[in-house]
Design a protein around this motif. Sequence first.
Motif, short mmCIF file in Angstrom:
data_model
loop_
_atom_site.label_atom_id
_atom_site.label_comp_id
_atom_site.label_asym_id
_atom_site.label_seq_id
_atom_site.Cartn_x
_atom_site.Cartn_y
_atom_site.Cartn_z
N ARG A 70 0.81 -1.21 0.00
CA ARG A 70 0.00 0.00 0.00
C ARG A 70 0.84 1.26 0.00
NH1 ARG A 70 -2.99 -0.88 5.44
NH2 ARG A 70 -0.92 -1.70 5.88
N CYS A 71 2.12 1.13 0.34
CA CYS A 71 2.94 2.33 0.56
C CYS A 71 3.55 2.82 -0.73
CB CYS A 71 4.03 2.03 1.59
SG CYS A 71 3.35 1.80 3.24
N GLY A 72 2.80 3.51 -1.52
CA GLY A 72 3.31 4.13 -2.72
C GLY A 72 3.80 5.52 -2.40
N SER A 73 4.46 6.13 -3.37
CA SER A 73 5.05 7.44 -3.11
C SER A 73 4.00 8.51 -2.86
CB SER A 73 5.91 7.84 -4.30
OG SER A 73 5.14 7.89 -5.48
N GLU A 74 2.77 8.36 -3.40
CA GLU A 74 1.75 9.39 -3.26
C GLU A 74 1.00 9.27 -1.95
OE1 GLU A 74 -0.80 9.15 -6.60
OE2 GLU A 74 0.74 9.74 -8.05
N GLU A 75 1.05 8.09 -1.32
CA GLU A 75 0.30 7.90 -0.08
C GLU A 75 1.22 7.53 1.07
OE1 GLU A 75 -3.89 6.35 -1.98
OE2 GLU A 75 -2.57 4.92 -1.02
N GLU A 76 2.47 8.00 1.02
CA GLU A 76 3.48 7.58 2.00
C GLU A 76 3.04 7.92 3.42
OE1 GLU A 76 6.44 5.51 2.92
OE2 GLU A 76 6.47 6.12 0.83
N LEU B 14 10.80 7.83 -4.74
CA LEU B 14 11.60 6.98 -5.64
C LEU B 14 11.72 5.57 -5.06
CD1 LEU B 14 14.49 9.42 -6.65
CD2 LEU B 14 12.45 8.86 -7.98
N GLU B 15 10.70 5.13 -4.31
CA GLU B 15 10.78 3.82 -3.67
C GLU B 15 10.96 2.69 -4.68
OE1 GLU B 15 8.56 6.62 -1.04
OE2 GLU B 15 8.41 6.02 -3.14
N ASP B 16 10.31 2.80 -5.81
CA ASP B 16 10.41 1.73 -6.81
C ASP B 16 11.75 1.74 -7.54
OD1 ASP B 16 9.79 4.15 -7.97
OD2 ASP B 16 8.54 3.29 -9.55
N GLN B 17 12.55 2.77 -7.31
CA GLN B 17 13.87 2.87 -7.95
C GLN B 17 15.02 2.59 -6.98
OE1 GLN B 17 14.09 3.44 -11.25
NE2 GLN B 17 11.85 3.51 -11.34
N HIS B 18 14.70 2.19 -5.75
CA HIS B 18 15.74 1.98 -4.74
C HIS B 18 16.81 0.99 -5.18
CE1 HIS B 18 13.63 3.63 -0.86
NE2 HIS B 18 14.02 4.57 -1.69
N MET B 19 16.40 -0.08 -5.81
CA MET B 19 17.36 -1.10 -6.22
C MET B 19 18.35 -0.53 -7.25
SD MET B 19 18.53 -4.07 -5.76
CE MET B 19 17.22 -4.83 -4.79
#
Length: 314
Positions: free
Chosen positions: A8-14, A45-50
């Motif tokens: 559920r933790c996307g960048s828009e609803e952090e 940028l959570e989906d870009q952490h890797m």
Amino acid sequence: MNLLSDSRCGSEEEVRCLLVLPDINILSHSGVSHTVFWLLGIPGLEDQHMWISIPFFISYVIALLGNSLIIFVILTKQSLHGPMYLFLCMLAGADIVLSTSTVPQMLAVFWVHVAEISLDRCITQLFFNYSTFISESGILLVMAFDRYIAICYPLRYSSILTNSLIGKIGVAIFLRSYGTIIPIILLLKRLTFCKSNILTNATCKYIVLAPVSCDDIRINIWYGFFVLMSTVVLDIVLILHAVFRIPSQDVRHKALNTCGSHVYVIILFYGPGIFTTHTQRFEHHIAPHIHILLSNVCVPIPISEAIKTQALLS
């Protein structure tokens, strides 16, 4: 439940997600000081952490191997026990401490979402991070001083830079760094962290930790500014002052070419962190992920390798 593994933790609803996660206890102005914090990494940028972690990891490995090799070669080769190489050894050691005190924590957040950190561990990380930053600036200053003596007083070089003086300089560098950073740690320890236990960064940063306190942090801000001016900025001024006092234009040009590189390295090494610290302090509107990337980019990247290469080739 892991802080950053919830889908559920996307960048828009952090923020909304953080408020509903069962293992996070955020107390707003309750007077209760948090002893455990959670590092978010780079919000937005959570989906870009890797992908972001890859250059940090590569730079960290290069810094570890390269600096370890430099230290080994200098310590084992008797002909390299001169002042320039001993200062170079100090710089390599400081690089290892700086990157090791920060990058593993960042990779833990990016790779396995280990975002929990205690207050004591956070403050310890701050101490080693910032004291090493100040030490590196001092080492770069004395390396520039070493080149200045070699250019302006070549016949007196050995008599001026004795082993005894080098040892005293090394002690003075670390005493200065610890002496200026310990008050920052004491000022942090007096604060009550009751606004939030969420830190929007991949590592503990002074400018990120202090604002979650419910206390007045103006003295923290002004002391941090004093430390910056009395160390990094002063080091740059001292290098340039020494160079421009040389009466001979040819010698001054040669010294500027040699010592100027130390100034460039200091500016490149500390510039991004100084920029993001002051824009965040004075509330300039810059995207949070830009702040975080700029504040961390100088940690694993061995910008001072330019000085080390120059020293080894000279």
